[in-house]
Scaffold this active site. Structure first.
Site, mmCIF file in Angstrom:
data_model
loop_
_atom_site.group_PDB
_atom_site.id
_atom_site.type_symbol
_atom_site.label_atom_id
_atom_site.label_comp_id
_atom_site.label_asym_id
_atom_site.label_seq_id
_atom_site.Cartn_x
_atom_site.Cartn_y
_atom_site.Cartn_z
ATOM 1 N N HIS A 12 31.185 35.618 37.270
ATOM 2 C CA HIS A 12 30.724 35.226 38.608
ATOM 3 C C HIS A 12 31.335 36.178 39.623
ATOM 4 O O HIS A 12 32.426 35.937 40.143
ATOM 5 C CB HIS A 12 31.126 33.761 38.868
ATOM 6 C CG HIS A 12 30.615 33.202 40.159
ATOM 7 N ND1 HIS A 12 30.448 31.845 40.365
ATOM 8 C CD2 HIS A 12 30.234 33.785 41.321
ATOM 9 C CE1 HIS A 12 29.997 31.629 41.587
ATOM 10 N NE2 HIS A 12 29.866 32.801 42.198
ATOM 11 N N HIS B 14 29.887 38.748 42.825
ATOM 12 C CA HIS B 14 28.812 39.340 43.623
ATOM 13 C C HIS B 14 29.257 40.758 43.942
ATOM 14 O O HIS B 14 30.281 40.940 44.623
ATOM 15 C CB HIS B 14 28.606 38.548 44.911
ATOM 16 C CG HIS B 14 28.258 37.114 44.662
ATOM 17 N ND1 HIS B 14 26.960 36.651 44.659
ATOM 18 C CD2 HIS B 14 29.043 36.033 44.387
ATOM 19 C CE1 HIS B 14 26.955 35.344 44.406
ATOM 20 N NE2 HIS B 14 28.215 34.946 44.234
ATOM 21 N N HIS C 61 23.886 28.945 41.472
ATOM 22 C CA HIS C 61 24.989 28.334 42.211
ATOM 23 C C HIS C 61 24.583 26.878 42.480
ATOM 24 O O HIS C 61 23.450 26.622 42.934
ATOM 25 C CB HIS C 61 25.203 29.020 43.555
ATOM 26 C CG HIS C 61 25.925 30.333 43.472
ATOM 27 N ND1 HIS C 61 25.522 31.365 42.669
ATOM 28 C CD2 HIS C 61 27.042 30.777 44.124
ATOM 29 C CE1 HIS C 61 26.360 32.385 42.819
ATOM 30 N NE2 HIS C 61 27.291 32.058 43.697
ATOM 31 N N GLU D 115 28.735 23.710 44.889
ATOM 32 C CA GLU D 115 29.817 24.390 45.637
ATOM 33 C C GLU D 115 29.942 23.620 46.957
ATOM 34 O O GLU D 115 30.906 22.890 47.169
ATOM 35 C CB GLU D 115 29.463 25.863 45.875
ATOM 36 C CG GLU D 115 30.516 26.635 46.678
ATOM 37 C CD GLU D 115 30.053 28.050 47.083
ATOM 38 O OE1 GLU D 115 28.831 28.311 47.107
ATOM 39 O OE2 GLU D 115 30.927 28.887 47.401
ATOM 40 N N ASP E 45 34.258 35.776 42.386
ATOM 41 C CA ASP E 45 33.205 35.539 43.376
ATOM 42 C C ASP E 45 33.003 36.751 44.298
ATOM 43 O O ASP E 45 32.152 37.595 44.031
ATOM 44 C CB ASP E 45 33.506 34.263 44.180
ATOM 45 C CG ASP E 45 32.254 33.591 44.748
ATOM 46 O OD1 ASP E 45 31.138 34.021 44.421
ATOM 47 O OD2 ASP E 45 32.403 32.618 45.520
ATOM 48 N N ASP E 46 33.771 36.824 45.383
ATOM 49 C CA ASP E 46 33.678 37.929 46.358
ATOM 50 C C ASP E 46 35.092 38.412 46.650
ATOM 51 O O ASP E 46 35.655 38.128 47.719
ATOM 52 C CB ASP E 46 33.012 37.420 47.650
ATOM 53 C CG ASP E 46 31.634 36.849 47.385
ATOM 54 O OD1 ASP E 46 30.702 37.647 47.177
ATOM 55 O OD2 ASP E 46 31.485 35.612 47.358
HETATM 56 N N1 ADE Z 1 26.943 34.780 47.883
HETATM 57 C C1 ADE Z 1 28.108 35.414 47.712
HETATM 58 N N2 ADE Z 1 29.090 34.534 47.474
HETATM 59 C C2 ADE Z 1 28.524 33.309 47.465
HETATM 60 C C3 ADE Z 1 29.014 32.000 47.270
HETATM 61 N N3 ADE Z 1 30.296 31.735 47.031
HETATM 62 N N4 ADE Z 1 28.141 30.977 47.368
HETATM 63 C C4 ADE Z 1 26.860 31.217 47.627
HETATM 64 N N5 ADE Z 1 26.357 32.422 47.813
HETATM 65 C C5 ADE Z 1 27.172 33.464 47.740
HETATM 66 ZN ZN ZN Z 2 29.091 33.097 44.064
#
Ligand code: ADE
Ligand code: ZN
Length: 334
Positions: A14, A16, A194, A197, A275-276
């Site tokens: 996971h 991005h 997703h 969340e 994630d990011d």
């Molecule tokens: N795009 C990038 N990170 C995300 C996240 N945590 N939730 C939804 N969309 C995303």
């Molecule tokens: Zn994500």
């Protein structure tokens, strides 16, 4: 424990790729492409990364992606991430990208994919890191836009393993994308989404029933539906959980409140992911370290996240065997 975590063979499911854009590279690309950004230093960019929820992050994240223009930019972005993978002993990674973030700005789909694939190929040969690409639809846009994106991806069918669903969750339920996921599955893509969340547990159940997902991204709100939790345990349906992200976006107030270790102990196939990472303060090792600091775990428990990730991955049977062998070998020596 930090030494153990650092050296632990890891699998990321996971991530991005646009979320791995570090402020320094953002500045370099802005200069290279003549794009103006509303900050005067990388430190000022970092200082702006205070989020109150998912949307407050997404606003800044989509703005950051504006500096990505040329195929070389996508290569540089992905290569920088792969070098971080090597540092964290990530042996296999499955990378999300958001084609619409770029095609909506007039960047060709092929420019994005070709740059990413060139980096992944080099990662395979030079770093020994195996990988797959997953194309996400932006759920704040309409389904027709997702369908058009899917059709643009068809010539790359053999290079993109799955479709996913990301961006603003609340108010954009799985139902909205049932048709495009059906078309993607018919074309031979796997699917993930997703869910759970910021959205309710029912979005997880609906993603499973309607979008036929092989994994749920995040999914931490599954605990609001005990029957769903039992279903996830029985089916070994994986959750790709992102601890630092969840704290940064206030899904949990702090790491002590995070439920992933409890879910692991209850027998769910949960995995740790970043994630990011450029926005949330850490890559894979950082996520494991932050989690272990808040939730004391045995080495066996920590390693179970990696075993789960191998099981949950889209790697070939042969590659899964290699990954398991690396992990067992590491544990025998640890
Ligand atoms: N795009 C990038 N990170 C995300 C996240 N945590 N939730 C939804 N969309 C995303
Ligand atoms: Zn994500």
């Amino acid at each position: 424990m930090e030494t153990f975590i650092q050296a632990l063979p890891k699998i990321e499911l996971h991530l991005h790729i646009e979320g791995s854009l570090e402020p320094e590279l953002m500045f370099e690309l802005a200069r290279r492409n003549g794009v103006s950004i509303p900050f005067d230093s990388a430190a000022a960019v970092r200082a702006a990364y205070e989020f109150s929820d998912l949307q407050s992050f997404l606003d800044i994240y989509y703005q950051g992606a504006n500096v990505l223009i040329e195929e070389q930019d996508f290569f540089d972005l992905c290569w920088a991430y792969l070098l971080r993978c090597r540092q964290d002993n990530v042996l296999h990674t499955e990378i999300f990208f958001d084609p619409q973030t770029h095609t909506e700005r007039g960047i060709e789909f092929d420019t994005v994919v070709n740059g990413l694939l060139r980096a992944l190929e080099r990662g395979r040969t030079e770093l020994g890191i195996s990988s797959h690409l997953i194309m996400c639809f932006l759920r704040h846009l309409d389904e027709d836009s997702a369908v058009a994106t899917l059709r643009r991806a068809l010539p790359h069918r053999d290079k993109i393993i799955a479709v996913g669903l990301d961006s603003a969750e609340a108010g954009n339920p799985p139902q909205k994308f049932q048709r495009v996921f059906e078309e993607a599955l018919d074309a031979g893509f796997l699917s993930v989404a997703h869910a759970g969340e910021e959205g309710p547990a029912s979005y997880i159940s609906d993603a499973i029933a309607l979008l036929k997902v092989a994994r749920i991204d995040h999914g931490v709100r599954c605990v609001e539906d005990p029957e769903l939790v039992q279903q996830l345990i029985a089916a070994r349906l994986p959750l790709t959980v992102c601890p630092l992200s969840n704290v940064k976006l206030r899904v949990f107030d702090n790491m002590q409140q995070h439920n992933i270790v409890d879910l692991l102990r209850r027998g769910l196939c949960v995995t740790v992911n970043s994630d990011d990472p450029a926005y949330f303060g850490g890559y894979m090792t950082d996520n494991f370290v932050a989690l272990a600091a808040a939730h004391p775990m045995s080495e066996d428990e920590i390693a179970r996240f990696s075993f789960n990730a191998i099981e949950a991955s889209f790697a070939s049977a042969e590659r899964k065997c290699q990954l398991e062998a690396s992990l067992r070998d590491f544990l025998a020596r640890a």
